[in-house]
Write a protein that holds these residues in place. Structure first.
Motif, PDB file in Angstrom:
ATOM      1  N   ASP A  24       0.815  -1.215   0.000  1.00 48.26           N
ATOM      2  CA  ASP A  24       0.000   0.000   0.000  1.00 48.26           C
ATOM      3  C   ASP A  24       0.854   1.273   0.000  1.00 48.26           C
ATOM      4  OD1 ASP A  24      -2.404   1.371  -0.048  1.00 48.26           O
ATOM      5  OD2 ASP A  24      -2.577   1.457   2.131  1.00 48.26           O
ATOM      6  N   ASP A  48       1.805   4.496  -1.824  1.00 42.68           N
ATOM      7  CA  ASP A  48       1.265   5.302  -2.922  1.00 42.68           C
ATOM      8  C   ASP A  48       2.337   6.253  -3.461  1.00 42.68           C
ATOM      9  OD1 ASP A  48       1.400   7.447  -1.191  1.00 42.68           O
ATOM     10  OD2 ASP A  48      -0.769   7.583  -0.889  1.00 42.68           O
ATOM     11  N   ILE A  63       2.790   9.342  -3.146  1.00 48.44           N
ATOM     12  CA  ILE A  63       3.355  10.315  -2.195  1.00 48.44           C
ATOM     13  C   ILE A  63       4.392   9.625  -1.313  1.00 48.44           C
ATOM     14  CG2 ILE A  63       2.796  11.839  -0.277  1.00 48.44           C
ATOM     15  CD1 ILE A  63      -0.114  11.791  -1.738  1.00 48.44           C
ATOM     16  N   LYS A  86     -12.035   1.414   0.312  1.00 48.23           N
ATOM     17  CA  LYS A  86     -10.598   1.599   0.115  1.00 48.23           C
ATOM     18  C   LYS A  86     -10.352   3.042  -0.301  1.00 48.23           C
ATOM     19  CE  LYS A  86      -6.593  -0.935  -1.596  1.00 48.23           C
ATOM     20  NZ  LYS A  86      -5.763  -0.059  -0.791  1.00 48.23           N
ATOM     21  N   LYS A 124      -7.838   6.266  -1.280  1.00 45.65           N
ATOM     22  CA  LYS A 124      -6.507   6.730  -1.653  1.00 45.65           C
ATOM     23  C   LYS A 124      -6.129   7.814  -0.659  1.00 45.65           C
ATOM     24  CE  LYS A 124      -6.553   5.300  -6.286  1.00 45.65           C
ATOM     25  NZ  LYS A 124      -5.512   4.970  -7.215  1.00 45.65           N
ATOM     26  N   ARG A 125      -4.829   7.986  -0.452  1.00 40.12           N
ATOM     27  CA  ARG A 125      -4.432   8.902   0.608  1.00 40.12           C
ATOM     28  C   ARG A 125      -4.215  10.341   0.144  1.00 40.12           C
ATOM     29  NH1 ARG A 125      -1.846   4.176   2.253  1.00 40.12           N
ATOM     30  NH2 ARG A 125       0.071   4.776   1.220  1.00 40.12           N
ATOM     31  N   GLY A 126      -4.643  10.651  -1.080  1.00 41.96           N
ATOM     32  CA  GLY A 126      -4.492  12.027  -1.561  1.00 41.96           C
ATOM     33  C   GLY A 126      -5.237  13.025  -0.681  1.00 41.96           C
ATOM     34  N   SER A 154      -3.505  13.484   2.502  1.00 41.38           N
ATOM     35  CA  SER A 154      -2.291  14.280   2.307  1.00 41.38           C
ATOM     36  C   SER A 154      -2.607  15.768   2.286  1.00 41.38           C
ATOM     37  CB  SER A 154      -1.603  13.923   0.998  1.00 41.38           C
ATOM     38  OG  SER A 154      -1.422  12.548   0.908  1.00 41.38           O
TER      39      SER A 154
END
Lengths: 88, 250
Positions: free
Chosen positions: A43, A45, A47, B160, B162-164, B167
């Motif tokens: 996991d 990503d 970033i 699930k 995404k970590r955008g 961030s």
């Protein structure tokens, strides 16, 4: 002095990378194996990938080529990329 | 039948406005940012009309819980789950000036490209640039809407994210508003074709959550990646709890 240089073995590079992953990404030690896929299994990503490159730059004193890094899929690929960079 | 009509109205409306009103607004204002705001307002009004139309045609009904928490001010960072195609339409219909993060493909969709250019919506292509643009837009007091799932929820799968979005929160250190959306019966999701419409009228329920301060999650010693993960986990829990509460209350 850098922690990783051209005399560092691949096994040692892997253990440095493990350390970075545990510190930065809260991953478990035994999940980080050479054929673990960064995106699917760990996991990581895009970033995180940037942070990983910054951490690796600190340890190697060399700037990693982002394009070469785009091909990286697994932990083993990261080890190889770092190793190749340093023996160049 | 009515749904087909709605889709046609949506597509045709987007095209006509893109070819008339949007260019006019941009030509009339010297400042690109002001023009963007004007076009965002046009989108807001169009979406309000669209929701009103679908409600009047008996296609859908909806309830919005705690709508006043979205008090018509600016600089809100809205983090929503994304079950259906209509989520963005509902949210923008509630807020006059809102920027969204949209996948790059929309810029080459003939119906949507004009809207994307005119409003200044943010492209989710290059992650670092995306985060920088989002943080900047919040600092400029825009409302910003992000769906952390990035694409519609896959029914039956665990959430699930995404970590955008996380961030952006970590980087800007701003409060965010979690928004939970559910639709009964399941429709317009990833699992169904858009024309597979349930015989029952669809009912949307949207709950606006309390603002969440990310500060306690951001500790000095944890790096950016760790903080992102913590914030992401909090968002995921808020969504799961909210969805569960919707389902229990029916």
């Amino acid at each position: 002095m850098t922690e990783i240089d051209s005399s560092t073995t691949k096994e040692e590079i892997l253990s440095h990378i493990k350390h970075i992953f545990i510190e930065n990404f809260d991953l478990e030690d035994d999940a980080i194996v050479a054929d673990a896929k960064l995106y699917d299994d760990l996991d990581i990503d895009s970033i995180d990938a940037v942070d990983l490159m910054v951490a690796l730059k600190k340890k190697t004193g060399r700037k990693l080529d982002p394009d070469a890094f785009k091909q990286v899929r697994t932990v083993g690929d990261v080890v190889d990329a770092v190793h190749d960079l340093l023996i160049q | 039948m009515a749904t087909g009509l709605s889709f046609s109205v949506f597509g045709a409306g987007a095209l006509v406005i893109s070819l008339t009103l949007f260019p006019a607004i941009h030509l009339a204002s010297f400042d690109r940012r002001r023009a963007n705001l004007g076009c965002q307002y046009v989108v807001h009004l169009s979406f309000r009309f669209f929701i009103w139309m679908m409600k009047s045609l008996g296609i859908l009904s909806y309830e919005i819980v705690d709508a006043e928490k979205l008090a018509r001010d600016t600089g809100n960072l809205i983090i929503a789950n994304h079950p259906t195609l209509l989520d963005v339409v509902f949210i923008i219909s509630m807020l006059p000036r809102t920027l969204c993060v949209v996948k790059k493909a929309a810029w080459s969709n003939p119906f949507l490209a004009g809207v994307m250019w005119a409003t200044g919506y943010i492209q989710s292509d290059d992650p670092l640039q995306l985060i920088a643009e989002c943080v900047q837009s919040i600092e400029q007091e825009n409302n910003l809407l992000i769906f952390p799932e990035a694409t519609r929820t896959v029914p039956g799968q665990p959430l699930k994210l995404k970590r955008g979005a996380a961030s952006v929160i970590v980087e800007s250190q701003k409060l965010f508003i979690p928004l939970v959306i559910t639709c009964e019966p399941s429709t317009l999701t990833k699992a169904e074709k858009w024309f597979e419409i349930p015989s029952r009228k669809m009912h949307f329920k949207i709950t606006v959550g309390d603002k969440v301060d990310p500060q306690p999650l951001l500790t000095e010693d944890a790096g950016r990646s760790k903080s992102n993960r913590r914030v992401n986990e909090v968002i995921r829990e808020l969504f799961s709890m909210g969805i569960e509460r919707h389902e229990r209350s029916g």
